[in-house]
Scaffold this active site. Sequence first.
Site: not given
Length: 532
Positions: A74, A101-102, A189, A191, A244-246, A248-249, A388
Amino acid sequence: MLVERRARRHFVCRTASGIFQCTVILILDFGSQYTQLIGRRVREANVYCEIHPFNFAPEKIRALNPRGIILSGGPASLYDDNAPDIADEVLSLGCPVLGICYGLYVIAQHMGARSVSSRQREYGPATLVIDGDDTLFEGLEGREHRVWMSHGDRVEAIPGTLCAIAHSDNSPYAAFKSRDGRMRGIQFHPEVVHTPCGTQVLRNFVLKICGERGDWTMANFVETKLAEIRNQVGPAEKVLMGLSGGVDSSVAAALIHRAIGPRLHCVFVDTGLLRAGERERMENTFAGQLGIDLKVTDASELFLSRLAGVLDPEQKRRIIGHTFIDVFESEDVVKGAKFLGQGTLYPDVIESVSFKGPSAVIKSHHNVGGLPERMRLELVEPLRELFKDEVREAGRQLGLAAEVVEREPFPGPGLAVRIVGEVTRDRLDLLRRADAIVIEETAAAGFGLKLWQAFAVLLPLKTVGVMGDGRSYESVIAIRAVESMDGMTADWARLDPAFLARVSSRITNEVKGVNRVVYDITSKPPATIEWE
């Protein structure tokens, strides 16, 4: 009715041998922009995790019964007024704890260690020297490893209940653990990609120290979500969804359709902000191939009229989100529908609002922060906790074609956030033609999944050029192409100059109104992938 968010506390996963409840790794967020990457790395180990704010109530943590807890980094310092902290009870739940870290300083403070503000800030690459054998570092070759640091404090003295397991030139206790082996703190870190050994460190924590089995898969996720959707929607209610055509949807719609069949009613709104040929592709794929009930509505005049004169990117997104809902609520298909399906993803949530913790807001997404509070539909968001690439895999599990699941991301607000400045029909037509050339040339070059996204952006300026024998004063197109694993970070693609020259030549020759093409060589961070 206000939007209803349904929090998920665990997964009930179905396997060939029956049903079992997936356990959870809890990540407590202290505001790091890397927090979501911690979650991504844990997921890569096929372990389910949830991110919640650092001050998540102890009784809620007990209800989760986590197999392990990770305290994120953080931006704060222990010496700040009202520095974020956890309740004492968090460290006494009995499960393993890893502070990053934090998070390391939080553990150190609760255990009685002495931390100070370092005279020399350690930011960027550093050499971690492992001082002794520990499960956290199993599988790492050698004692020295390049890691990424980002801190201004350091631990200078530890009590007898802790012992050092690694150091760096600037940090005598760059990693420590409790004598009973239950708590560990690391100053680097793990990650981020700048820490090559980081993935192994996090895998060691969740698999070896926490004892997770690594059996959370997209196949399990799909089976779980089908049951959750049926339970949420009930046996007779309808779900309305805007496509939407993407990716995800598309995946969200396929998942909801698999769960409730013809009670899913999809609306494809032609906003006037779409890529070339998008409407025809949607009609063919979803109505023709998948048999999903799809209604196409041309609302381009409404969207463009509301966007007229609007320059601020956040206002654009809000207007588009509100207008989508207005269109849905005016459709005949919404009559009797109680739910609204959306393809919201985890990065959408992280970048839009402090939903899971105090991470800084980057931008709002039309399907997260842009929905009106008066919306009368409850949300069904089956992909809300996925990244994604996990969504793509879920799509494969559902049997969707590669042309659907491997399609590059496209923002919900469409080309409106790829036009810097005012959105008009003429500017949209210009950008659409340029973008089609980028798409065609990218496909012809065979880049495939190498690129996360490649698209054109219309800039709000004109420059002098020479077209034929005369002077021109026309628009500028920027080309944006990035490589990424999950969209949370991205690097600009080092494309062949011959390819860029070909794209530039085609755009300036074929798109009337453009006399200059530039290439965006900015990574994320500091920039976002989209320009707005």
